[in-house]
Design a protein around this motif. Structure first.
Motif, short mmCIF file in Angstrom:
data_model
loop_
_atom_site.label_atom_id
_atom_site.label_comp_id
_atom_site.label_asym_id
_atom_site.label_seq_id
_atom_site.Cartn_x
_atom_site.Cartn_y
_atom_site.Cartn_z
N GLY A 173 0.82 -1.21 0.00
CA GLY A 173 0.00 0.00 0.00
C GLY A 173 0.84 1.25 0.00
O GLY A 173 1.75 1.40 -0.82
N LYS A 174 0.55 2.14 0.95
CA LYS A 174 1.24 3.44 0.97
C LYS A 174 2.54 3.43 1.76
O LYS A 174 3.10 4.48 2.02
CB LYS A 174 0.28 4.51 1.51
CG LYS A 174 -0.86 4.79 0.56
CD LYS A 174 -1.73 5.94 1.03
CE LYS A 174 -2.87 5.43 1.87
NZ LYS A 174 -3.85 6.48 2.20
N ASN A 175 2.98 2.28 2.16
CA ASN A 175 4.27 2.20 2.86
C ASN A 175 5.38 2.49 1.84
O ASN A 175 5.59 1.73 0.91
CB ASN A 175 4.44 0.80 3.46
CG ASN A 175 5.67 0.71 4.34
OD1 ASN A 175 6.59 1.52 4.21
ND2 ASN A 175 5.70 -0.26 5.24
N ARG B 75 1.67 -3.19 6.09
CA ARG B 75 0.80 -2.73 5.01
C ARG B 75 0.14 -1.44 5.47
O ARG B 75 -0.36 -1.36 6.59
CB ARG B 75 -0.32 -3.73 4.74
CG ARG B 75 0.12 -5.14 4.61
CD ARG B 75 -1.07 -6.04 4.30
NE ARG B 75 -1.59 -5.67 2.99
CZ ARG B 75 -2.78 -6.07 2.55
NH1 ARG B 75 -3.56 -6.80 3.29
NH2 ARG B 75 -3.19 -5.71 1.35
N ILE B 76 0.13 -0.42 4.62
CA ILE B 76 -0.59 0.81 4.94
C ILE B 76 -1.58 1.04 3.80
O ILE B 76 -1.22 1.53 2.74
CB ILE B 76 0.38 2.01 5.06
CG1 ILE B 76 1.50 1.69 6.06
CG2 ILE B 76 -0.39 3.26 5.46
CD1 ILE B 76 2.56 2.76 6.18
N TRP C 257 -8.05 0.52 -3.88
CA TRP C 257 -7.32 -0.40 -3.00
C TRP C 257 -7.81 -1.84 -3.11
O TRP C 257 -7.33 -2.71 -2.39
CB TRP C 257 -7.39 0.08 -1.55
CG TRP C 257 -6.66 1.38 -1.38
CD1 TRP C 257 -7.21 2.60 -1.10
CD2 TRP C 257 -5.25 1.59 -1.52
NE1 TRP C 257 -6.23 3.57 -1.07
CE2 TRP C 257 -5.02 2.97 -1.33
CE3 TRP C 257 -4.16 0.77 -1.81
CZ2 TRP C 257 -3.74 3.54 -1.41
CZ3 TRP C 257 -2.90 1.33 -1.88
CH2 TRP C 257 -2.70 2.69 -1.69
N SER C 258 -8.79 -2.08 -3.98
CA SER C 258 -9.36 -3.43 -4.02
C SER C 258 -8.33 -4.47 -4.49
O SER C 258 -8.34 -5.61 -4.03
CB SER C 258 -10.60 -3.47 -4.91
OG SER C 258 -10.22 -3.30 -6.25
N TYR C 259 -7.45 -4.06 -5.38
CA TYR C 259 -6.43 -5.00 -5.87
C TYR C 259 -5.49 -5.39 -4.72
O TYR C 259 -5.21 -6.57 -4.51
CB TYR C 259 -5.65 -4.35 -7.01
CG TYR C 259 -4.63 -5.24 -7.68
CD1 TYR C 259 -5.02 -6.41 -8.32
CD2 TYR C 259 -3.29 -4.90 -7.68
CE1 TYR C 259 -4.07 -7.23 -8.95
CE2 TYR C 259 -2.34 -5.71 -8.31
CZ TYR C 259 -2.74 -6.86 -8.93
OH TYR C 259 -1.81 -7.67 -9.55
N ALA C 260 -5.07 -4.38 -3.97
CA ALA C 260 -4.17 -4.64 -2.84
C ALA C 260 -4.87 -5.51 -1.80
O ALA C 260 -4.27 -6.44 -1.24
CB ALA C 260 -3.74 -3.32 -2.21
#
Ligand code: UDP
Length: 329
Positions: free
Chosen positions: A124-126, A137-138, A147-150
């Protein structure tokens, strides 16, 4: 090896098939050709060790059938590309969640080794410098389709991991960091083939945001042998392993390299995230892998430099469409 490659008609999958066939293995591809294409596999057609089955990983019976005679499953099929995920969130979720469950279940029932292709998106945003596999995970809101894929890939990892723990399924989770190379299409987002296509067509190069976001592009030719080696390495089972390149570049810097290497007269055009992806899109500022684990497990060491990677994509696109007026993929 009698291998099944789901998503084998896709960009990474087709290179994996080439590698497996070249090393004397038998390969059966299951692909619904939604984002992949038969052209990616035309060099293998007619090979007695190769077969393509056109169908979906959502078809449980078909999945079980295809996997019933293999000893190894490389699960690469997924809804991919930021544009796909944002435009078709429900379909993407279904494929990435239920599809993986079907494949892992069939692999476990068959007693086949299993590899699932995951992604640096799970961090994510990390934006830590050198993300190790145990990094946090951020993620943004679960209600943002971006964000659905992540989210789905995180669950895919978990499903594979739990199957491994509970059933003894030998399973490998690879986290790909911006893997690029020939045959990748820019149609669904991927920036390098998009920029190359735009440059060859003399169209503006569309840099999203201010172009200061950074990525580390990895060559498909570096990661394919690594994927196969990991599958053959019991110490790699039931864990996640980063795979990617080590040369970092800003997206603006990438656009400039592409313009220079193609000799294009294209100008760089800055496009807002909102215009590119719709309202509320959150980009990652930086995504840089730490590949020490893969280095320790299998001696992984990326060899290809960014310019060579871009060069191979330019060559491929020129061969695909030899006229100077190339249509953007
Ligand atoms: N990007 C861009 N122009 C494009 C496509 C993508 O500037 O035409 C940017 C995108 O916003 C991101 C980076 O390039 O910052 C990499 O995008 P890609 O979709 O290839 O991979 P991501 O890292 O987002 O999964």
């Amino acid at each position: 090896m009698k291998a099944v490659v789901t998503g084998g008609a896709g960009f990474i999958g087709s290179h994996l098939c080439d590698h497996l066939i070249a090393h004397g293995h038998e390969v059966l591809v299951l692909d619904d050709l939604s984002t992949g294409s038969e052209t990616n596999l035309e060099q293998l057609s007619g090979n007695p060790d190769f077969e393509l089955v056109k169908g979906s990983i959502l078809d449980k019976t078909l999945v079980r059938d295809v996997i019933s005679e293999c000893d190894t499953v490389f699960h690469l099929a997924a809804a991919v590309g930021v544009h796909t995920i944002v435009d078709k969130p429900l379909q993407s979720l279904r494929t990435n969640l239920h599809g993986t469950e079907n494949v892992v279940e069939a692999a476990a029932a068959r007693g086949a080794r299993f590899l699932v292709a995951s992604t640096s998106e799970v961090y994510g945003k990390n934006d830590t410098d050198g993300l190790t596999e145990d990094a946090d995970r951020i993620l943004g809101s679960p209600l943002k389709s971006r964000w659905s894929y992540a989210a789905a890939k995180g669950l895919d990892e978990l499903v594979a991991y739990v199957y491994g723990e509970e059933t003894g399924l030998p399973c490998v989770i690879t986290r790909f960091f911006n893997i690029v190379g020939p045959r990748q299409t820019g149609r669904y987002g991927m920036v390098v083939p998009r920029f190359v296509g735009q440059a060859l067509a003399g169209e503006p190069i569309t840099v999203y945001g201010d172009g200061t976001q950074r990525r580390c592009f990895g060559s498909v030719f570096d990661i394919i042998p690594a994927v196969v080696k990991l599958m053959e390495t019991p110490a790699a089972y039931n864990r996640a392993v980063n795979l990617g390149g080590l040369e970092e570049v800003t997206i603006r810097g990438l656009a400039e390299r592409v313009v220079e290497l193609t000799g294009s007269s294209s100008r760089i055009e800055y496009v807002s995230y909102e215009d590119a992806y719709g309202e509320g899109y959150e980009d990652m500022q930086r995504r840089m892998p730490d590949t020490a684990l893969a280095g320790g497990l299998i001696g992984y060491k990326p060899q290809r430099r960014l310019d060579d990677i871009i060069g191979s994509i330019i060559e491929h696109k020129r061969a695909e469409s030899p006229s100077p007026q190339v249509v953007v993929a």
